[in-house]
Design a protein around this motif. Structure first.
Motif, PDB file in Angstrom:
ATOM      1  N   VAL A   7       0.868  -1.175   0.000  1.00 23.26           N
ATOM      2  CA  VAL A   7       0.000   0.000   0.000  1.00 23.26           C
ATOM      3  C   VAL A   7       0.905   1.225   0.000  1.00 23.26           C
ATOM      4  N   ARG A   8       0.869   1.970  -1.080  1.00 26.34           N
ATOM      5  CA  ARG A   8       1.703   3.180  -1.175  1.00 26.34           C
ATOM      6  C   ARG A   8       0.775   4.381  -1.194  1.00 26.34           C
ATOM      7  N   GLY A   9       0.173   4.630  -0.065  1.00 24.22           N
ATOM      8  CA  GLY A   9      -0.795   5.708   0.033  1.00 24.22           C
ATOM      9  C   GLY A   9      -1.846   5.321   1.048  1.00 24.22           C
ATOM     10  N   GLU A  10      -3.115   5.605   0.717  1.00 17.38           N
ATOM     11  CA  GLU A  10      -4.187   5.362   1.677  1.00 17.38           C
ATOM     12  C   GLU A  10      -5.184   4.381   1.075  1.00 17.38           C
ATOM     13  N   LEU A  11      -5.405   3.282   1.743  1.00 26.54           N
ATOM     14  CA  LEU A  11      -6.368   2.289   1.266  1.00 26.54           C
ATOM     15  C   LEU A  11      -7.508   2.207   2.272  1.00 26.54           C
ATOM     16  N   PHE A  35      -1.469  -0.939  -4.159  1.00 25.72           N
ATOM     17  CA  PHE A  35      -2.439   0.156  -4.111  1.00 25.72           C
ATOM     18  C   PHE A  35      -1.669   1.452  -3.944  1.00 25.72           C
ATOM     19  N   GLU A  36      -1.928   2.422  -4.819  1.00 26.64           N
ATOM     20  CA  GLU A  36      -1.174   3.674  -4.766  1.00 26.64           C
ATOM     21  C   GLU A  36      -2.124   4.854  -4.653  1.00 26.64           C
ATOM     22  N   GLY A  37      -1.652   5.907  -4.007  1.00 24.90           N
ATOM     23  CA  GLY A  37      -2.495   7.099  -3.839  1.00 24.90           C
ATOM     24  C   GLY A  37      -3.685   6.777  -2.948  1.00 24.90           C
ATOM     25  N   ARG A  38      -4.848   7.343  -3.266  1.00 24.18           N
ATOM     26  CA  ARG A  38      -6.052   7.094  -2.457  1.00 24.18           C
ATOM     27  C   ARG A  38      -6.932   6.083  -3.164  1.00 24.18           C
ATOM     28  N   ARG A  56      -4.588   2.568  -8.583  1.00 22.81           N
ATOM     29  CA  ARG A  56      -4.087   3.883  -8.152  1.00 22.81           C
ATOM     30  C   ARG A  56      -5.237   4.890  -8.158  1.00 22.81           C
ATOM     31  N   ASP A  57      -5.376   5.640  -7.072  1.00 20.15           N
ATOM     32  CA  ASP A  57      -6.339   6.752  -7.009  1.00 20.15           C
ATOM     33  C   ASP A  57      -7.687   6.393  -7.617  1.00 20.15           C
ATOM     34  N   LEU A  80      -4.838  -3.315 -14.247  1.00 16.71           N
ATOM     35  CA  LEU A  80      -4.229  -2.034 -13.862  1.00 16.71           C
ATOM     36  C   LEU A  80      -5.294  -0.947 -13.972  1.00 16.71           C
ATOM     37  N   ILE A  81      -5.548  -0.251 -12.893  1.00 12.90           N
ATOM     38  CA  ILE A  81      -6.585   0.797 -12.885  1.00 12.90           C
ATOM     39  C   ILE A  81      -5.993   2.076 -12.310  1.00 12.90           C
ATOM     40  N   GLU A  82      -6.145   3.190 -13.028  1.00 12.26           N
ATOM     41  CA  GLU A  82      -5.633   4.484 -12.532  1.00 12.26           C
ATOM     42  C   GLU A  82      -6.718   5.535 -12.615  1.00 12.26           C
ATOM     43  N   GLN A  83      -6.851   6.337 -11.558  1.00 13.42           N
ATOM     44  CA  GLN A  83      -7.754   7.494 -11.515  1.00 13.42           C
ATOM     45  C   GLN A  83      -9.094   7.199 -12.175  1.00 13.42           C
TER      46      GLN A  83
END
Ligand code: UD1
Ligand code: CA
Length: 455
Positions: free
Chosen positions: A257-261, A275-278, A294-295, A309-312
């Motif tokens: 977890v590189r951020g907030e999960l 998991f990255e970002g929020r 990510r996010d 892979l999922i981003e924003q």
């Protein structure tokens, strides 16, 4: 209270152009972790002593509440704290933290602050099986009398297993006085912060000590191997917290977890996910093995299948994504949507119950409800210079291997025949296709191989 964070050191053993304190732990710079812990104590002032790496350090960390003191050259930990003195409130005690000791907890620091109070020097110490390299805590009976650096210690002192973690708290006016009298007459020709301990004893000030809840908290980062070891400890803590909240992890040692999960109830996460970002996972969501997210917000009951892979993006309730899907920024999927293998989406909104199950690219596209996107459908959204939108209205059916040359619109309930290259809008409820007629050449024969000529 004042907090001083020492972050000027060079970190030679990292063998990196990146300043040591900016190396990421769980996706955030080491120093950002320490700043976060400092903030949780609600001090009046936070002063960071920086030097190696120059302005990159303050620029990367930012923060309007932080004060920065440049230490150039770096002549030791005592010299470092001297640079911070002009920024400190002399009426409040000063806590010294290290920018490369990121796992220290606010609970441990609160304990140290409590034993020190306003008029004692407080040291955070720890007993180590192998104390070599550290400053040793020398006691007379139970009373701490001084700290001796490893390099300055004789064999008897080196045998002491209680070491200085470096973290201390002191009344600020006294600290300034002691620092003013430091000398660098020692093995390393440095101004040692640790010499303030003997100075305090000389002044008749009581020296108190506290120990961390877990010795891991005081581990520092001096090499890539130590950074990797701390990363595992940090991730282990996080995995423990997630499981305490009810998240089912297939293997807590294979999660990053590189951020907030944030997870709802009955969430399950298979191995090797990052998991990255929020990231938010709704109630009952499940994440398959080897996903990177990510996010993104994942709705309740949604299933993300392996290697996705999922981003924003945002994924609706009960959607099913993957395996092997790639959702780029701006993807918004409604409830019960299906996005299958080798489907890429970017800046695309797809409403409830629509499906793109195989091998497609949808970019800059608005898809209505209950639309079926056939295998191999591609939106041609880019002409080499500009991007254009595609609109596919509710209940449309897009045949396989279709190219939608944007800007273009497919009307409500329209059907596109397989293999269509759509360059103009397709009307509602009609079949539209672009195809050359199928013909059969009756006279055609497949060429036969000529018999080999004799040599
Ligand atoms: C220091 C302590 C030692 C303790 C150990 C714990 C002293 C003299 N010794 O030793 O008793 O056991 O930490 O890890 O304090 N820094 C600066 N400017 C400087 C020198 C250092 O900002 O001029 C920073 C470094 O970036 C680092 C911290 O201070 O974050 C500690 O410096 P380091 O050189 O690692 O101290 P040690 O020799 O390990
Ligand atoms: Ca060190």
């Amino acid at each position: 209270m004042n907090v001083v964070i020492l972050a000027a050191g060079m970190g030679k053993r990292m063998r990196s152009d990146l300043p040591k304190v900016l190396h990421p732990l769980a996706g955030r710079p080491l120093l950002a972790h320490v700043v976060g812990t400092a903030r949780s104590l609600a001090p009046g002032r936070i002063v960071i002593v920086y030097g190696h790496g120059g302005e990159t350090v303050p620029r990367t960390i930012g923060g309007d509440d932080l004060r920065w003191a440049l230490q150039e050259p770096q002549l030791g930990t005592g010299h470092a704290v001297v640079q911070a003195l002009p920024h400190l409130d002399p009426a409040a005690p000063t806590l010294v933290l290290y920018g490369d000791v990121p796992l220290i907890t606010s609970e441990t620091l609160a304990r140290l602050l409590a034993v020190a109070g306003a008029d004692r020097l407080g040291l955070l110490t720890v007993e180590l099986a192998d104390p070599s390299g550290y400053g040793r805590i020398v006691r007379d009976g139970t009373r701490i009398v001084r700290v001796v650096e490893h390099k300055d210690a004789d064999d008897a002192t080196r045998a002491i297993r209680e070491v200085n973690t470096g973290i201390l708290v002191a009344p600020t006016a006294a600290l300034a006085r002691w620092l003013g009298a430091l000398s660098n007459d020692n093995a390393q020709k440095e101004y040692y912060l640790t010499d303030v301990v003997a100075a305090a004893v000389h002044d008749g000030m009581e020296v108190a000590s506290a120990q961390p809840a877990d010795a891991c908290e005081t581990l520092g980062v001096n090499s890539k191997a130590q950074l990797a070891a701390l990363e595992r400890i940090f991730q282990g803590r996080l995995a423990g917290q997630l499981m305490d909240q009810g998240v089912q992890l297939a293997d807590p040692s294979r999660l990053d977890v590189r951020g907030e999960l944030n997870c709802g109830r009955d969430v399950t996460i298979d191995v090797n996910c990052v998991f990255e970002g929020r990231v938010e996972l709704g109630d009952g969501a499940s994440i398959g093995a080897n996903c990177v997210i990510r996010d993104t917000r994942i709705g309740a009951g949604a299933q993300v299948l392996p290697f996705t892979l999922i981003e924003q993006s945002s994924i609706g309730a009960r959607a099913r994504i993957g395996p092997y899907a790639r959702l780029r920024p701006g993807t918004e999927l409604g409830e019960e949507t299906h996005v299958g293998n080798f489907v890429e989406m970017k800046n695309t909104q797809m409403a409830a119950k629509s499906k793109a199950n195989h091998l497609s690219y949808l970019g800059d596209t608005v898809v209505g409800e209950r639309v079926n996107i056939g295998a191999g459908t591609i939106t041609c959204n880019y002409d080499g210079a500009n991007k254009y939108r595609t609109v596919i209205e509710d209940d449309a059916f897009i045949g396989s291997d279709t190219q939608l040359v944007a800007p273009v619109r497919v009307g409500r309930g329209a059907t596109l025949g397989a293999g269509t290259t759509l360059t103009r809008d397709a009307p509602e409820h009609k079949l539209t296709m672009s195809r050359t007629q199928q013909t059969t050449v009756e006279s055609w024969e497949r060429p036969a191989k000529k018999p080999a000529r004799k040599p």
